[in-house]
Structure formats: structure tokens, C-alpha cells
Design an enzyme around this catalytic site. Sequence first.
Site, PDB file in Angstrom:
ATOM      1  N   HIS A  16      40.959  -5.829  13.233  1.00 38.37           N
ATOM      2  CA  HIS A  16      41.765  -5.371  14.383  1.00 38.37           C
ATOM      3  C   HIS A  16      42.186  -3.914  14.172  1.00 38.37           C
ATOM      4  O   HIS A  16      43.129  -3.642  13.431  1.00 38.37           O
ATOM      5  CB  HIS A  16      43.016  -6.259  14.537  1.00 38.37           C
ATOM      6  CG  HIS A  16      43.794  -6.003  15.789  1.00 38.37           C
ATOM      7  ND1 HIS A  16      44.259  -7.026  16.578  1.00 38.37           N
ATOM      8  CD2 HIS A  16      44.199  -4.859  16.391  1.00 38.37           C
ATOM      9  CE1 HIS A  16      44.915  -6.527  17.619  1.00 38.37           C
ATOM     10  NE2 HIS A  16      44.891  -5.196  17.516  1.00 38.37           N
ATOM     11  N   HIS A  18      42.756   0.132  16.222  1.00 38.08           N
ATOM     12  CA  HIS A  18      42.764   1.041  17.381  1.00 38.08           C
ATOM     13  C   HIS A  18      42.333   2.408  16.885  1.00 38.08           C
ATOM     14  O   HIS A  18      43.005   3.007  16.053  1.00 38.08           O
ATOM     15  CB  HIS A  18      44.163   1.134  18.000  1.00 38.08           C
ATOM     16  CG  HIS A  18      44.662  -0.171  18.526  1.00 38.08           C
ATOM     17  ND1 HIS A  18      44.460  -0.571  19.824  1.00 38.08           N
ATOM     18  CD2 HIS A  18      45.330  -1.185  17.926  1.00 38.08           C
ATOM     19  CE1 HIS A  18      44.989  -1.770  20.007  1.00 38.08           C
ATOM     20  NE2 HIS A  18      45.519  -2.174  18.874  1.00 38.08           N
ATOM     21  N   LYS A 102      38.716  -9.038  24.301  1.00 38.78           N
ATOM     22  CA  LYS A 102      40.156  -8.935  24.043  1.00 38.78           C
ATOM     23  C   LYS A 102      40.942  -9.268  25.300  1.00 38.78           C
ATOM     24  O   LYS A 102      40.713  -8.686  26.359  1.00 38.78           O
ATOM     25  CB  LYS A 102      40.512  -7.512  23.580  1.00 38.78           C
ATOM     26  CG  LYS A 102      42.001  -7.298  23.281  1.00 38.78           C
ATOM     27  CD  LYS A 102      42.477  -8.114  22.083  1.00 38.78           C
ATOM     28  CE  LYS A 102      43.992  -8.037  21.894  1.00 38.78           C
ATOM     29  NZ  LYS A 102      44.439  -6.840  21.230  1.00 38.78           N
ATOM     30  N   HIS A 139      46.154 -11.117  22.529  1.00 41.71           N
ATOM     31  CA  HIS A 139      47.492 -10.565  22.300  1.00 41.71           C
ATOM     32  C   HIS A 139      48.462 -11.618  22.813  1.00 41.71           C
ATOM     33  O   HIS A 139      48.624 -11.779  24.018  1.00 41.71           O
ATOM     34  CB  HIS A 139      47.677  -9.229  23.040  1.00 41.71           C
ATOM     35  CG  HIS A 139      49.018  -8.609  22.752  1.00 41.71           C
ATOM     36  ND1 HIS A 139      49.178  -7.472  21.990  1.00 41.71           N
ATOM     37  CD2 HIS A 139      50.264  -9.001  23.090  1.00 41.71           C
ATOM     38  CE1 HIS A 139      50.471  -7.188  21.889  1.00 41.71           C
ATOM     39  NE2 HIS A 139      51.155  -8.108  22.545  1.00 41.71           N
ATOM     40  N   HIS A 177      47.438 -10.504  15.308  1.00 40.65           N
ATOM     41  CA  HIS A 177      48.689  -9.996  14.728  1.00 40.65           C
ATOM     42  C   HIS A 177      49.864 -10.961  14.893  1.00 40.65           C
ATOM     43  O   HIS A 177      50.857 -10.630  15.525  1.00 40.65           O
ATOM     44  CB  HIS A 177      49.030  -8.608  15.276  1.00 40.65           C
ATOM     45  CG  HIS A 177      48.853  -8.398  16.754  1.00 40.65           C
ATOM     46  ND1 HIS A 177      49.408  -9.229  17.705  1.00 40.65           N
ATOM     47  CD2 HIS A 177      48.175  -7.463  17.444  1.00 40.65           C
ATOM     48  CE1 HIS A 177      49.071  -8.797  18.902  1.00 40.65           C
ATOM     49  NE2 HIS A 177      48.317  -7.728  18.774  1.00 40.65           N
ATOM     50  N   ASP A 250      45.766  -3.878  12.794  1.00 44.41           N
ATOM     51  CA  ASP A 250      46.341  -3.378  14.050  1.00 44.41           C
ATOM     52  C   ASP A 250      46.816  -1.932  13.879  1.00 44.41           C
ATOM     53  O   ASP A 250      47.801  -1.521  14.489  1.00 44.41           O
ATOM     54  CB  ASP A 250      47.481  -4.271  14.543  1.00 44.41           C
ATOM     55  CG  ASP A 250      47.827  -4.025  16.012  1.00 44.41           C
ATOM     56  OD1 ASP A 250      47.011  -3.417  16.737  1.00 44.41           O
ATOM     57  OD2 ASP A 250      48.927  -4.431  16.432  1.00 44.41           O
TER      58      ASP A 250
HETATM   59  O1  DOR Z   1      52.114  -1.853  18.713  1.00 38.86           O
HETATM   60  C1  DOR Z   1      51.068  -1.955  19.319  1.00 38.86           C
HETATM   61  N1  DOR Z   1      50.284  -0.885  19.563  1.00 38.86           N
HETATM   62  N2  DOR Z   1      50.692  -3.153  19.766  1.00 38.86           N
HETATM   63  C2  DOR Z   1      49.629  -3.314  20.557  1.00 38.86           C
HETATM   64  O2  DOR Z   1      49.370  -4.434  20.944  1.00 38.86           O
HETATM   65  C3  DOR Z   1      48.822  -2.158  21.002  1.00 38.86           C
HETATM   66  C4  DOR Z   1      48.977  -1.047  20.075  1.00 38.86           C
HETATM   67  C5  DOR Z   1      48.476   0.271  20.646  1.00 38.86           C
HETATM   68  O3  DOR Z   1      47.391   0.310  21.225  1.00 38.86           O
HETATM   69  O4  DOR Z   1      49.173   1.276  20.454  1.00 38.86           O
HETATM   70 ZN    ZN Z   2      46.289  -4.056  18.536  1.00 40.33          ZN
END
Ligand code: DOR
Ligand code: ZN
Length: 347
Positions: A16, A18, A102, A139, A177, A250
Site C-alpha cells: 500500500h 501513494h 481500490k 478503505h 491500514h 500507506d
Molecule cells: O492519511 C491518508 N492519506 N489516508 C488515506 O487514506 C489517503 C492518504 C493520501 O492519499 O494522502
Molecule cells: Zn492509502
Amino acid sequence: MPESKTLTIKRPDDWHVHFRDGAMLATVVPYTARQFARAIVMPNLVPPVTTITAANAYRDRIAAAVPEGVAFTPLMTAYLTDETDTDELANGFEQGVFSAVKLYPAGATTNSASGVTDISRVAGVLERMQDIGMPLLVHGEVTDPDVDVFDREAVFIDQVMSQLVADFPALKVVFEHVTTRDAVDFVADQSGPVAATITAHHLVINRTDIFRGGIRPHLYCLPIAKREVHRQALRAAATSGNAKFFLGTDTAPHAISVKETACGCAGIFSAPTALEVYAGVFDEEAALDKLENFASLNGPAFYGLAANTETVTLERAELVVPESVISAEGEAVQPFQAGETLGWRLA
Ligand code: DOR
Ligand code: ZN
């Protein structure tokens, strides 16, 4: 028993992440690629990644940011919307472009505005995913503004997740998460193909830490950290060796300028030292022998992939987390535990 000074495990994967796009992507990808062989890449760009064409292009931009000589494979995901075309997803999965889908409840978190407004609207998509073995990454928080932010995951289990796994008993589901004992117990109790990722930061902080000595925007993420009993349940699950639990950081970078502000973004940037933080937790729990299961074996087994064959070695040595990392556009991002000293380091 004498303390071992090093730990060698199969190279781990991050289920996971970003990566964002543009200058931020170029800055953050090398941190993940340094530690992990593969990563499940979240599709919450603006606009979101919903098509095979968009996912291929995004994958190429990620590949271009991987440093020379580093082997790293991004595993792409599709962003589920009320309008998702089932054939596009299924074709993408069959072509090996999409590894998973997702599900963001609309409005739950960063860039989730295009998410699903009601799960009944995507029942046809889920049916097809179940048939072809395509995993759904969830999520798991309700979005009702009247539900207390600390209860949104537990309420999601009652209102959505229980029904989802009952309606689609053969659907592969990852409860992403997880932050509560409720979610850990729910996942552990399932007889079907239901698993969970656990972040490094939720193993380390509880909700009191967000307010220690003042408000700490760099510890704000969604789902928000919960009470200590929940952190303890997460640590027990992660270090148990149970194949339903695996590593997903995450890592979610946001520029310091949008974190340290009157209405700051949710997200913790843990990529620079994620594996080392996990190792510290497993060491504290006297469970270093379970780190390989959690970081390197359970995830691929769930996704139906082979574990990595190469290995990495962690050593017991001090590692200072950088205070910040700066993108090519001059944007600064603050890592999780910036400036703190960790007890493990990748050799
Ligand atoms: O804290 C978070 N940031 N939770 C999420 O689900 C998305 C993520 C983000 O993309 O910044
Ligand atoms: Zn995430």
C-alpha cells in the site's frame, strides 16, 4: 539468548503506497524502491486512475523514477467509482495491468471525491471480480459526518464490511491500514479470503501522540490513530505470523506547506525508513523471527504471487531519520519520526 546483530529476510514488498505524480513522484519513489521489490500503488491521483491507458502511463512514470540498477516493480490498481466499467477492470486484470481495485467510500479521505457513494452501485463489478479472482482493496471508514472520527472504522465493519464479505464470500478483500482491535478481530475471524495491511505508523503511535505537547500535524492520517488498546492489538496481529496480516505502509507524502496549516492534509510519509521502523517494532515485541512472514511472505501469498528470491539484511545500528526531503520543485516533505534515531538499518 544472545541478541542477533543482523537479520536477513527475503526482500519485502509494500502492499500500500501513494507515489503521487510529477516532482513529488520523482522524489519519493527511490525511497520505496530502495527497500521493497514491489509495491501496490494507490490510484488516488487527480483525476483518478480508472483506465488501462492511465494505469500504463502512470506505471511508466513510476518506472522512470526508479534509480539505475534498482529492481522495483510497481503493481497498479484501478480506482473504483459508481460508473466503473466492469470490462475495463476485468481486461486490465487479465492483461496484467491492474493487480487490484481500490474502493474509497466517496469523501472518506484524500482525493476520494470520485469514490463509491453506495456499495450496492458496484455489486455487478464485485461479482465479476469475485469470478476472476481480482482483489478488492478497501478503505474501511464510513463517511457520515455525524459518526465520530475515531469510530468510523468500527462502524464500517458493522454497516458495510460484514455484509460485503457475506454477499461475496469468495471475493479477495484486503481491509487496508487497519487501526482497531475490532478490525483485527474481524479479519482474523473470517474463513474466506480476507486479509489486512498494517502500517508502520499505526504500530508506533496512538491517538494521544497526535497531541503530545501540542498538535502534531505530521501524525495526522486517515484512518486516524486510535487508543493504545488498539495499537496493542495491531502489534499482536502483525507479529503473530498469521498469514492474513501483511505489510502496507500507506506512505502518503504531502508537502510541509499543506500539513502545517489551518486545515492540514491527512497522510504520513513513512517511506524513507519504513522497513527499519517495522523491524524496531518486531524487535520490541521479541518477534523478529516473524518479520519475514509479515513483510515478505504473507502479502505475495494472498495476491497469488511468488515471494521474492533475493534477500535483504537489516543490522542493529543507529539510523537518524532525515528531517525533511526536498523535491525537484523545492517542496519539502517531512518523514515519519523525522530527526529521531532508529535501532535498525538496512545494510
Ligand atoms: O492519511 C491518508 N492519506 N489516508 C488515506 O487514506 C489517503 C492518504 C493520501 O492519499 O494522502
Ligand atoms: Zn492509502
